[in-house]
Design a protein around this motif. Structure first.
Motif, short mmCIF file in Angstrom:
data_model
loop_
_atom_site.label_atom_id
_atom_site.label_comp_id
_atom_site.label_asym_id
_atom_site.label_seq_id
_atom_site.Cartn_x
_atom_site.Cartn_y
_atom_site.Cartn_z
N ILE A 199 -27.15 21.34 24.26
CA ILE A 199 -27.59 21.20 22.87
C ILE A 199 -28.81 22.10 22.69
O ILE A 199 -29.78 22.00 23.44
CB ILE A 199 -27.95 19.73 22.53
N GLU A 200 -28.74 22.98 21.72
CA GLU A 200 -29.82 23.90 21.44
C GLU A 200 -30.44 23.59 20.08
O GLU A 200 -29.86 22.85 19.28
CB GLU A 200 -29.30 25.35 21.46
N ASP A 201 -31.61 24.14 19.83
CA ASP A 201 -32.29 23.93 18.55
C ASP A 201 -32.18 25.16 17.67
O ASP A 201 -32.30 26.30 18.15
CB ASP A 201 -33.76 23.60 18.79
N ARG A 202 -31.95 24.90 16.39
CA ARG A 202 -31.99 25.99 15.41
C ARG A 202 -32.65 25.45 14.16
O ARG A 202 -32.03 24.75 13.36
CB ARG A 202 -30.59 26.51 15.09
N ASP A 203 -33.93 25.72 14.01
CA ASP A 203 -34.69 25.30 12.83
C ASP A 203 -34.58 23.81 12.58
O ASP A 203 -34.40 23.35 11.44
CB ASP A 203 -34.22 26.07 11.59
N GLY A 204 -34.69 23.03 13.66
CA GLY A 204 -34.67 21.59 13.53
C GLY A 204 -33.30 20.96 13.61
O GLY A 204 -33.18 19.74 13.74
N LYS A 205 -32.27 21.78 13.50
CA LYS A 205 -30.92 21.27 13.64
C LYS A 205 -30.46 21.40 15.09
O LYS A 205 -30.99 22.22 15.85
CB LYS A 205 -29.95 22.01 12.73
N ALA A 206 -29.49 20.58 15.47
CA ALA A 206 -28.97 20.61 16.83
C ALA A 206 -27.70 21.44 16.86
O ALA A 206 -26.75 21.16 16.12
CB ALA A 206 -28.68 19.20 17.32
N VAL A 207 -27.68 22.45 17.69
CA VAL A 207 -26.46 23.24 17.89
C VAL A 207 -25.78 22.72 19.15
O VAL A 207 -26.31 22.85 20.25
CB VAL A 207 -26.78 24.74 18.02
N VAL A 208 -24.62 22.11 18.95
CA VAL A 208 -23.91 21.47 20.05
C VAL A 208 -22.90 22.45 20.64
O VAL A 208 -22.01 22.94 19.93
CB VAL A 208 -23.19 20.19 19.58
N LEU A 209 -23.07 22.74 21.93
CA LEU A 209 -22.15 23.63 22.64
C LEU A 209 -21.16 22.77 23.40
O LEU A 209 -21.54 21.79 24.06
CB LEU A 209 -22.91 24.54 23.61
N SER A 210 -19.89 23.12 23.32
CA SER A 210 -18.85 22.33 23.98
C SER A 210 -18.18 23.12 25.09
O SER A 210 -18.27 24.34 25.14
CB SER A 210 -17.80 21.87 22.97
N THR A 211 -17.49 22.39 25.95
CA THR A 211 -16.77 23.02 27.05
C THR A 211 -15.59 23.84 26.55
O THR A 211 -15.04 24.66 27.29
CB THR A 211 -16.26 21.96 28.04
N ALA A 212 -15.20 23.62 25.30
CA ALA A 212 -14.11 24.40 24.71
C ALA A 212 -14.61 25.74 24.18
O ALA A 212 -13.82 26.55 23.69
CB ALA A 212 -13.44 23.61 23.60
N GLY A 213 -15.92 25.94 24.26
CA GLY A 213 -16.48 27.21 23.81
C GLY A 213 -17.00 27.20 22.39
O GLY A 213 -17.52 28.21 21.92
N GLY A 214 -16.90 26.09 21.71
CA GLY A 214 -17.35 26.04 20.33
C GLY A 214 -18.84 25.78 20.20
O GLY A 214 -19.50 25.31 21.13
N ARG A 215 -19.38 26.08 19.03
CA ARG A 215 -20.78 25.81 18.69
C ARG A 215 -20.79 25.11 17.33
O ARG A 215 -20.25 25.64 16.36
CB ARG A 215 -21.59 27.11 18.62
N ILE A 216 -21.37 23.92 17.29
CA ILE A 216 -21.39 23.14 16.06
C ILE A 216 -22.84 22.88 15.66
O ILE A 216 -23.60 22.31 16.44
CB ILE A 216 -20.67 21.79 16.24
N GLU A 217 -23.21 23.31 14.46
CA GLU A 217 -24.56 23.07 13.97
C GLU A 217 -24.59 21.71 13.29
O GLU A 217 -23.91 21.49 12.28
CB GLU A 217 -24.98 24.16 12.99
#
Length: 405
Positions: A212-230
């Motif tokens: 899980i990464e941060d982008r301007d206070g939002k959480a960017v969720v990285l998955s094992t399927a390769g996706g990124r969800i803000e």
């Protein structure tokens, strides 16, 4: 000198223990110690009506404050039990106080299993176990927000249903190949997957969170399927860890919970354990169980109280659970692990059916969706070790009450 009881906990088990002791004629002192700032309250509505803002906080209470006052209960809110000396029958508290007891009931419950990925401490990540948990996430639980739900068990699916109803955009990530993987058959799991996808949930199975990464206070969720969800909000529902530390440090036997006998007695004299934190023997299933359910918490609390009051009655209950999702009420009786046959009664397309789980012809469990009659009958059949034939179970033209076991 009269005896006294100390109860540690703030959920269904603790609240029921207080009531059952007084109802059973116990007239000694009762002290209730809970780390939370609330009297014992219901937890199932947290993921549904309370999260949705449809149930006020005071309605969560199992019993009002007047009950505790009238029953002469010494209530210690916001205080944690920090250590236990089982030999001296004394309990140390976080405020520096000490309590001695004749009987101690550990109703310590459990805590959410934390995410282990990098970034799991992001401020947008929340768990769902207490009133404080819900209150903390509510500012982010608003229409239009993207909510990532990690785990597709009961909690995860209930949160997804509430999110849809209130205009959020839920994405559910489940590392298992199907939802409800630990408790349901592929047939029942497939039904709930179709329901949620049809309602607008972005449901992804076989996918885990890698970071899980941060982008301007939002959480960017990285998955094992390769996706990124803000995501505006991340809710983790990946299991419960029993709170056994207090008992374990005191030398009380623990193994996937605090080990108890059929009367909820632990290995330490005068100490009982009830609810989500306890591991008890089951006559019906021939093994030890640790159950996370309101029914188990309430009935074990009654069992411990009865033993303290001198009216011992062994705990011998059919496990049952429920989950509300959209207009669906799922009621489960029994435990389906080890089944070799599933019989579906009713019509899944009409959202009214019961799935019966059998092993060598014996009924182990039922998942009943909008079928209260079958649920009630199945509980009795499981308790008595009986069941109709698979042919009868699957024949929906026979009324439930006419089924012969």
């Amino acid at each position: 000198m009269s005896e006294n009881v100390v109860i540690v906990g703030g959920g269904h088990a603790a609240g029921q223990a207080v009531a059952s002791l007084r109802q059973g004629g116990f007239d000694g002192g009762i002290t209730l110690v809970t780390a939370e700032q609330s009297l014992p309250y219901q937890r199932p509505p947290l993921s549904k009506a309370y999260l949705a803002g449809e149930l006020p906080r005071e309605r969560l209470l199992i019993r009002p404050s007047a009950f505790y006052e009238g029953a002469g209960i010494d209530v210690r809110l916001g205080i944690e039990a920090t250590s236990l000396d089982a030999g001296r029958r004394s309990l140390m508290l976080s405020d520096g106080g000490q309590l001695t007891y004749d009987h101690l009931i550990l109703a310590t419950g459990g805590r959410p299993r934390p995410l282990s990925c990098p970034g799991a401490d992001h401020p947008a990540v929340h768990y769902l176990r207490t009133i404080a948990d819900i209150d903390a996430m509510r500012p982010r639980f608003v229409a239009g927000a993207c909510i990532v739900i990690v785990g597709a068990g009961y909690i995860g699916l209930e949160v997804a249903a509430v999110a849809i109803k209130h205009g959020l955009r839920p994405v559910v990530l489940e590392m298992a190949p199907m939802v409800l993987a630990r408790v349901a058959s592929p047939e029942v799991a497939g039904f709930f997957e179709n329901v949620h996808r049809g309602a607008g949930v972005d449901l992804r199975t076989g996918v885990a969170v890698s970071a899980i990464e941060d982008r301007d206070g939002k959480a960017v969720v990285l998955s094992t399927a390769g996706g990124r969800i803000e995501a505006d909000l991340v809710v983790a529902g990946v299991g419960l860890l029993p709170n056994v530390e207090l008992a374990q440090a005191a030398g009380i036997d623990c193994d996937n919970g605090i080990i108890v006998d059929a009367f909820c007695r632990t290995s330490a004299p005068g100490v009982y354990a009830v609810g989500d934190c306890s591991n008890h023997p089951s006559r019906l299933y021939g093994r030890r169980l640790r159950l996370e359910s309101v029914h188990n918490a309430v009935e074990q609390a009654k069992t411990a109280a009865a033993d303290i009051c001198g009216n011992p009655l062994a705990y011998d209950q059919v496990p049952w659970f429920w989950s509300d999702q959209y207009e669906l009420k799922l009621q489960t009786a029994g435990l389906s692990q080890g089944y070799d046959q599933v019989v579906i009664r009713g019509d899944m397309a009409k959202r009214s059916f019961a799935a019966f789980y059998l092993k060598d012809g014996r009924l182990l469990a039922v998942d009943a969706v909008n079928r209260p009659g079958e649920f009630t009958l199945a509980k009795r059949w499981i308790r008595d070790g009986k069941a109709p034939s698979p042919q009868q179970l699957g024949d929906d033209s026979i009324e439930a009450k006419a089924l012969a076991a």
